[in-house]
Design an enzyme around this catalytic site. Structure first.
Site, PDB file in Angstrom:
ATOM      1  N   GLU A 262     -16.779  -2.673 -19.282  1.00 53.76           N
ATOM      2  CA  GLU A 262     -16.358  -1.540 -20.088  1.00 53.76           C
ATOM      3  C   GLU A 262     -15.275  -2.006 -21.066  1.00 53.76           C
ATOM      4  OE1 GLU A 262     -17.378   1.799 -20.325  1.00 53.76           O
ATOM      5  OE2 GLU A 262     -19.058   0.833 -19.328  1.00 53.76           O
ATOM      6  N   HIS A 282     -18.868   1.371 -26.485  1.00 48.91           N
ATOM      7  CA  HIS A 282     -19.497   2.296 -25.543  1.00 48.91           C
ATOM      8  C   HIS A 282     -19.177   3.743 -25.916  1.00 48.91           C
ATOM      9  CE1 HIS A 282     -20.857   3.036 -21.112  1.00 48.91           C
ATOM     10  NE2 HIS A 282     -21.677   3.554 -22.009  1.00 48.91           N
TER      11      HIS A 282
END
Length: 318
Positions: A262, A282
């Site tokens: 992430e 993201h």
């Protein structure tokens, strides 16, 4: 019931307060925290929880096994590969997700990436700021080109609708074929899709079968003029192999919203330095509308579980 939200749902504080007040009126306790990926911190915050709510933050077996009262994990995300489902199954903990909340937001970003890559928007924007012209940077229209959708589920099928509206031919590859698909969609093998598509868009979940699905060998099947878009899960595509293909002009471009980790993505990640690679941190799933819909879905799932039922089931209640 003790209900613990371990990370932000991306909605205004006033909206979250409304959900919390409703739960408190029913006699439940509700505590909300900002994201912290340290398992020790998570355990301290959730050790007395009957319900854990989270989005895409990793939830390890260590944390799950350290919460003796835990009976339900309410995931505000479509994918659940960041949750240790084996530990949840071992402890007979029900798990639900928020499938469907980001269909529109992901599909729209994928379409936007395709347009940006085909029309060379990042390059011409840079050229314009440098007092230059379009010379050598004239791009292509989407109309008449072939789009290959890998993973023809809810998001993949919505992306196909948008590309079809732009005048594209649609190919699809999926492990499970849907019945009654639109007549503009043609199912083909993965190899056929990669070889024929001008745009390849990934929409499959991360599973042992899909990890590394797009590797050097499969990238070699793609046209030199084609682009790859990954708004699914990072490990579905081999980042090094993709970066090498871009740098060696073996494919024309890529749009990447997901990585092996992430964000923040390390500065030395190969795709951050690859040619013709459009990267975003993201963000495909996140729009004002999708965040509101996501919150509605997870709190509705919670209410259904509190009443003895379950919706959006990943692991059923015992």
């Amino acid at each position: 019931m003790n209900i613990v939200l371990l990370e932000s749902l991306g909605i205004p504080e006033a909206e979250l307060k409304k959900y919390a007040q409703e739960l408190e009126k029913e006699g439940h306790t509700f505590r909300a925290y900002e994201k912290n990926t340290d398992p020790a911190v998570q355990i301290e915050r959730a050790k007395d929880a009957d319900v854990i709510m989270l989005a895409n933050m990793p939830l390890s077996g260590e944390v799950i096994r350290s919460c003796p009262s835990l009976r339900f994990i309410d995931v505000a995300f479509t994918g659940v590969d960041h949750v240790d489902l084996e530990a949840a199954k071992e402890k007979k903990i029900a798990v639900s997700n928020a499938s469907g909340y980001s269909n529109e937001s992901v599909a729209e970003l994928v379409l936007g990436m395709a347009i940006d890559l085909f029309r060379k928007v990042p390059q011409v924007e840079k050229r314009c700021r440098e007092e230059g012209t379009k010379d050598g940077l004239v791009g292509r229209e989407l109309k008449g080109h072939t789009v290959g959708i890998i993973g023809y589920g809810a998001i993949g099928s919505r992306a196909a609708e948008l590309f079809h509206a732009m005048g594209c031919r649609i190919l699809a590859f999926s492990r499970h074929r849907k019945e009654n698909v639109p007549d503009y969609v043609t199912y083909v093998t993965l190899e056929e899709l990669l070889g024929q598509s001008d745009i390849v868009s990934l929409h499959c979940p991360l599973t042992p079968e899909t990890r590394g699905l797009i590797n050097a060998e499969r990238i070699a099947l793609m046209k030199k003029t084609s682009v790859l878009i990954n708004a699914a899960r990072g490990p579905v595509a081999d980042s090094r192999a993709l970066a090498d293909a871009l740098n060696e002009d073996r494919i024309a471009g890529a749009g990447v919203d997901v990585f092996e980790m992430e964000p923040p993505v390390p500065a030395d990640h190969p795709l951050l330095h690859a040619k013709n690679c459009l990267v975003t941190p993201h963000v495909a799933f996140a729009s004002e509308e999708s965040m509101k819909l996501r919150a509605d879905i997870v709190f509705d799932s919670l209410q259904e579980w509190l009443k003895g039922g379950q919706v959006n089931t990943v692991l059923p209640r015992a």
